[in-house]
Motif scaffolding. Sequence first.
Motif, short mmCIF file in Angstrom:
data_model
loop_
_atom_site.label_atom_id
_atom_site.label_comp_id
_atom_site.label_asym_id
_atom_site.label_seq_id
_atom_site.Cartn_x
_atom_site.Cartn_y
_atom_site.Cartn_z
N PRO A 69 0.75 -1.21 0.03
CA PRO A 69 -0.12 -0.02 0.03
C PRO A 69 0.88 1.33 -0.05
N ALA A 70 2.10 1.19 0.52
CA ALA A 70 2.83 2.32 0.44
C ALA A 70 3.48 2.93 -0.80
N ASP A 71 3.22 1.80 -1.65
CA ASP A 71 3.75 2.08 -3.12
C ASP A 71 2.60 2.37 -4.06
N ILE A 72 1.51 2.70 -3.61
CA ILE A 72 0.18 2.87 -4.59
C ILE A 72 0.30 4.08 -5.45
N ALA A 73 1.13 4.99 -5.01
CA ALA A 73 1.41 6.27 -5.90
C ALA A 73 2.28 5.93 -7.06
N GLN A 74 3.11 4.98 -6.95
CA GLN A 74 4.18 4.61 -8.04
C GLN A 74 3.25 3.77 -9.23
N ALA A 75 2.34 2.85 -8.35
CA ALA A 75 1.55 2.06 -9.21
C ALA A 75 0.44 2.94 -10.11
N SER A 76 -0.05 3.93 -9.37
CA SER A 76 -1.11 4.79 -9.97
C SER A 76 -0.72 5.51 -11.14
N GLN A 77 0.58 6.03 -10.91
CA GLN A 77 1.47 6.68 -12.00
C GLN A 77 1.63 5.89 -13.34
N ALA A 78 1.97 4.51 -12.91
CA ALA A 78 2.19 3.53 -13.93
C ALA A 78 0.80 3.03 -14.63
N PHE A 79 -0.22 3.16 -13.97
CA PHE A 79 -1.50 2.68 -14.64
C PHE A 79 -2.31 4.15 -15.26
N GLY A 80 -1.88 5.27 -14.86
CA GLY A 80 -2.64 6.48 -15.26
C GLY A 80 -3.95 6.60 -14.60
N VAL A 81 -4.38 5.91 -13.29
CA VAL A 81 -5.46 6.37 -12.42
C VAL A 81 -5.05 5.99 -11.19
N THR A 82 -5.56 6.98 -10.31
CA THR A 82 -5.03 6.97 -8.76
C THR A 82 -5.74 5.66 -8.06
N LEU A 83 -4.99 4.77 -7.85
CA LEU A 83 -5.65 3.39 -7.36
C LEU A 83 -6.06 3.68 -5.94
N PRO A 84 -7.42 3.11 -5.69
CA PRO A 84 -8.18 3.61 -4.62
C PRO A 84 -7.41 2.88 -3.28
N SER A 85 -7.57 3.38 -2.17
CA SER A 85 -6.63 2.69 -1.03
C SER A 85 -7.63 1.82 -0.19
N ARG A 86 -9.08 2.29 -0.26
CA ARG A 86 -9.79 1.56 0.57
C ARG A 86 -10.41 0.36 0.03
N ILE A 87 -10.43 -0.81 0.64
CA ILE A 87 -10.78 -2.09 0.09
C ILE A 87 -12.27 -1.99 -0.20
N GLY A 88 -12.64 -2.43 -1.27
CA GLY A 88 -13.83 -2.35 -1.85
C GLY A 88 -14.09 -1.03 -2.99
N GLY A 89 -13.21 -0.41 -2.61
CA GLY A 89 -13.40 1.22 -3.45
C GLY A 89 -12.65 1.13 -4.86
N GLY A 90 -13.45 1.92 -5.75
CA GLY A 90 -13.07 1.89 -7.08
C GLY A 90 -12.69 3.17 -7.88
#
Length: 176
Positions: free
Chosen positions: A28-49
């Motif tokens: 979870p600490a690395d979702i900002a980098q994954a969000s940048q690679a994917f082009g969408v801000t990944l939700p941090s809350r389980i069940g979120g979209g």
Amino acid sequence: MNAPVTSFDTVSVAVLPPVARFNLRIAPADIAQASQAFGVTLPSRIGGGARHEDRAAYCLGPDEWLLHAAETDQAPLQSAFDGLRATTAHSLTVISDREITIAVAGPAVLDLLATGCPLDLSLMPVGGAKRTVFDYAQVVLIRDGEDAFRLEVWRSFFPHVHGLLEIAAREIAIGL
């Protein structure tokens, strides 16, 4: 693709065209980098979209995301995450061919899904996703609107789940 569609006044069942589909496991600490690679801000809350244009990300667990994109984006996204691997530990698995998407919609959609899903889906927020079961098959449910859902179904369970949905839709249409 000519997808089979069953439609009545109160509910419809349709098979959707394929998408590029990935399972991402990352801290979870690395979702900002994954969000940048994917082009969408990944939700941090389980069940979120989260959605942007033809891309969507759904948080299924504390370190797990389901990613959707256009089929033509599969190779570029794999390449983007390959580049990320040099600095950020993660696992990106292509699951595009593993699952088929079934769209269900209409005013009786909650009744339709209740025929095989044990959850109270009226509590699920629009834009959210949950891993659950339909009858005995594992599915991921995505809520697109108040009366619209998608079921991500493993290809091997598709005939069973789709058949049950069509039977239930017919039963609802005749008032059973």
